[in-house]
Motif scaffolding. Sequence first.
Motif: not given
Length: 509
Positions: A69, A134, A195, A199, A212, A215
Amino acid sequence: MKSSSLDTMEETKFSLHEHLRKQCLELTPDGSFVRWTRDNPKHPRNWPILRKTYDTGLICVLDLFITASSTAGAAAAAQAKHEYHLDHTFATFCFVTLFLLGQSMGTIVFPPWSESFGRKRMYIFSSGLSCVCCLIIGLVRSLSGTIIMRTLAGLLSAVPGTIAGGSIEDMFNSQARIWVVFFWTVASNIGLIIGPIMSSHITEILNWRWVFYTYAIILGGITGLLCLIRESRSSYILTREVNQMRSEIPGIPPPLNHDHSPDLRTFVKEALFRPAQLFFQEPIIFTIAMMISVAMSIIYIFTEALQPIYQSMGFSASQASLIFMAIGLGTCISTLTRILDSHIFKQRRLQGKPIRPEDKLVGLALGAPFLAIGLWWFGWTIPPKTPGPNTPWIVPTLSLVLVGYALTEMDTVLYGYISDSYLSYSASATAAVAFLRGMLSGVFPLFTNQMFNGLGANIAISVLAAVATVFCIVPPLFLCYGERIRQRSRFARYSWEIQEEMGKDEYDI
């Protein structure tokens, strides 16, 4: 009458010893405290292997996704800046730097309390609140709310990073820890790598808020699974056991427990002053802190620089993110070095020789030059100054395998060298390293774009390669002079004396 009283005392003492024996406990030699016996099944080092595997595996998974994250922020920032009308640098500051600055603060705040409140609560606290952070970042339409939650998430992310090593020490002896710590390091480094990949694909298919949300879902599931792990802090378990016995049977001595909840003065001394003291006064700590901080910051630099480099070769943003897998492959290759370490340790035991901290530096001796070679190779096989007009993308990508291997070796070996060299001061020494690592990892991405645009990708990578080349001096210095430096250090001397006195590894419990 006096004889009768003595007989009664002897009977009481015998009864106490018998009761403790049934619980697999015993008194210390002076009879003042209760401690574990070596075969107590409740001691974490005597737990079944399946229990240890579940607990340590889940802790590693938690560290993996919380670490992921942190690097996921770069791709989210690239899209969120349009929604919040931010320039690229400030967006990076909000989504990446603040997380890592919060993490640096967490490495100072949490360790003094982690030994007192037990491991399990801290993991659930970190994972659960990180999930909430998140979720809020995805839901709120306010930049200030995002800034607060991202900073808090960074603060909480320090919990698995500072406590996981303690949990591993709780459950495994020194020989087993070689592999378990390695798997933990690999999990954390894989988190850094997946990560950007996750993303980039999520923002391309959906939008940055779903980074988010994703996560939040993952961390929510991990929080539920963490409720099933056991408390592994042995002194915490012992205190709970003995206190229950004392409520039922009077006359049982207190448990042997060195843990304490620090007051403000202790906090300032141990959490603030001592890490700074070790950093500035100990050459080993200063050198290791600089090496780890700069080396691991390369991952955060790559989250900003790697995708534009490969996009210039015709890759899309999501395709370019997959190049991080080459670094991940290098991370996995480090398994071969751990096999070599195990062979070296076995040979020294067969020869009746003690294992010194310097005997565990083989990975550093390999990793430091590989990092320099990998960066020089990468820097001069990417556009615009490629060796030839038709240089395939695989040529620079293979160099990233060396970089991934080197980063994992430096991370694993140098943290292990701190633990072996400083023993009771290793937590403070590690805090000093982790603080600087978080600070530099957060700051470097802020000027990565300016650096690469101003110097060009080839020169910018060459600057990193030059720094890595300087690091190649460190392994021979530690191998030749590390023991002398430790002997002269008032912090590391205790470790050296224990090594000389025992001449062997620690006991199982």
